[in-house]
Design a protein around this motif. Structure first.
Motif, PDB file in Angstrom:
ATOM      1  N   ARG A 130       0.837  -1.199   0.000  1.00 32.92           N
ATOM      2  CA  ARG A 130       0.000   0.000   0.000  1.00 32.92           C
ATOM      3  C   ARG A 130       0.878   1.257   0.000  1.00 32.92           C
ATOM      4  O   ARG A 130       0.609   2.220  -0.718  1.00 32.92           O
ATOM      5  CB  ARG A 130      -0.932  -0.022   1.224  1.00 32.92           C
ATOM      6  N   ALA A 133       2.347   1.759  -3.425  1.00 31.23           N
ATOM      7  CA  ALA A 133       1.323   2.295  -4.332  1.00 31.23           C
ATOM      8  C   ALA A 133       1.133   3.791  -4.099  1.00 31.23           C
ATOM      9  O   ALA A 133       1.025   4.571  -5.047  1.00 31.23           O
ATOM     10  CB  ALA A 133       0.009   1.548  -4.141  1.00 31.23           C
ATOM     11  N   LEU A 134       1.098   4.201  -2.834  1.00 33.41           N
ATOM     12  CA  LEU A 134       0.938   5.625  -2.511  1.00 33.41           C
ATOM     13  C   LEU A 134       2.143   6.433  -2.988  1.00 33.41           C
ATOM     14  O   LEU A 134       2.012   7.546  -3.490  1.00 33.41           O
ATOM     15  CB  LEU A 134       0.752   5.804  -1.000  1.00 33.41           C
ATOM     16  N   LYS A 136       4.098   5.708  -5.541  1.00 30.63           N
ATOM     17  CA  LYS A 136       3.997   5.824  -7.003  1.00 30.63           C
ATOM     18  C   LYS A 136       2.961   6.871  -7.392  1.00 30.63           C
ATOM     19  O   LYS A 136       3.182   7.656  -8.318  1.00 30.63           O
ATOM     20  CB  LYS A 136       3.648   4.470  -7.637  1.00 30.63           C
ATOM     21  N   GLU A 137       1.824   6.869  -6.671  1.00 35.95           N
ATOM     22  CA  GLU A 137       0.777   7.870  -6.930  1.00 35.95           C
ATOM     23  C   GLU A 137       1.302   9.273  -6.760  1.00 35.95           C
ATOM     24  O   GLU A 137       1.049  10.149  -7.574  1.00 35.95           O
ATOM     25  CB  GLU A 137      -0.398   7.664  -5.961  1.00 35.95           C
ATOM     26  N   SER A 138       2.040   9.490  -5.688  1.00 37.16           N
ATOM     27  CA  SER A 138       2.525  10.845  -5.394  1.00 37.16           C
ATOM     28  C   SER A 138       3.618  11.279  -6.356  1.00 37.16           C
ATOM     29  O   SER A 138       3.847  12.469  -6.536  1.00 37.16           O
ATOM     30  CB  SER A 138       3.013  10.933  -3.941  1.00 37.16           C
ATOM     31  N   SER A 140       3.621  10.506  -9.626  1.00 34.29           N
ATOM     32  CA  SER A 140       3.097  10.710 -10.979  1.00 34.29           C
ATOM     33  C   SER A 140       2.357  12.023 -11.136  1.00 34.29           C
ATOM     34  O   SER A 140       2.112  12.741 -10.235  1.00 34.29           O
ATOM     35  CB  SER A 140       2.185   9.554 -11.389  1.00 34.29           C
TER      36      SER A 140
END
Length: 140
Positions: A130, A133-134, A136-138, A140
């Motif tokens: 998790r 994933a967070l 990578k989100e931040s 992009s």
């Protein structure tokens, strides 16, 4: 005539019945809430154990519910959920052993962490995934 057989003054006061019925509904809501709390506990950690479900055999009361859990190590437990927290009450499904004096845990995470190294590993990995994933989100 049947209409004259009863005297309205002899009928019990309906207010008392209505209060009782409201009280029963309120009690029923409490029971349902503890069961809902138990279901929420199960849904939170089901992915990290072999099986887990609210007991249908042991009674839910307004202040208690029972949860059966089998760890990935194949150990079975019956857990008691109360306002005080969760604790092991037996080493099998749908059982309670009054002689067991196990400590209460504030969270299901803490309890399972103490019972199951495999749970700890799976749960830890889920948190790491998790976080990745967070991250990578931040980015992009």
């Amino acid at each position: 005539r049947m209409e004259t057989d009863y005297n309205p003054m002899e009928l019990p006061n309906n207010t008392g019945f209505e209060e009782d019925s409201d009280y029963r509904d309120f009690e029923g809501t409490d029971v349902k809430d503890m069961r809902l709390e138990a279901e929420a506990v199960v849904n939170d950690v089901l992915f990290a154990v072999s099986s887990m479900f609210v007991s249908k055999t042991l009674p839910c009361a307004e202040d208690v519910a029972y949860i059966n859990v089998e760890t990935r190590e194949k150990n079975r437990y019956c857990l008691e959920l109360t306002e005080a927290g969760l604790r092991v009450v037996a080493y099998d499904f749908d059982q309670t052993d009054d002689r067991l004096q196990t400590p209460y845990h504030e969270t299901v995470y803490s309890l399972l962490d103490s019972l199951s190294p495999a749970y700890r590993e799976v749960f830890g990995n889920a948190i790491l995934q998790r976080l990745e994933a967070l991250k990578k989100e931040s980015q992009s």
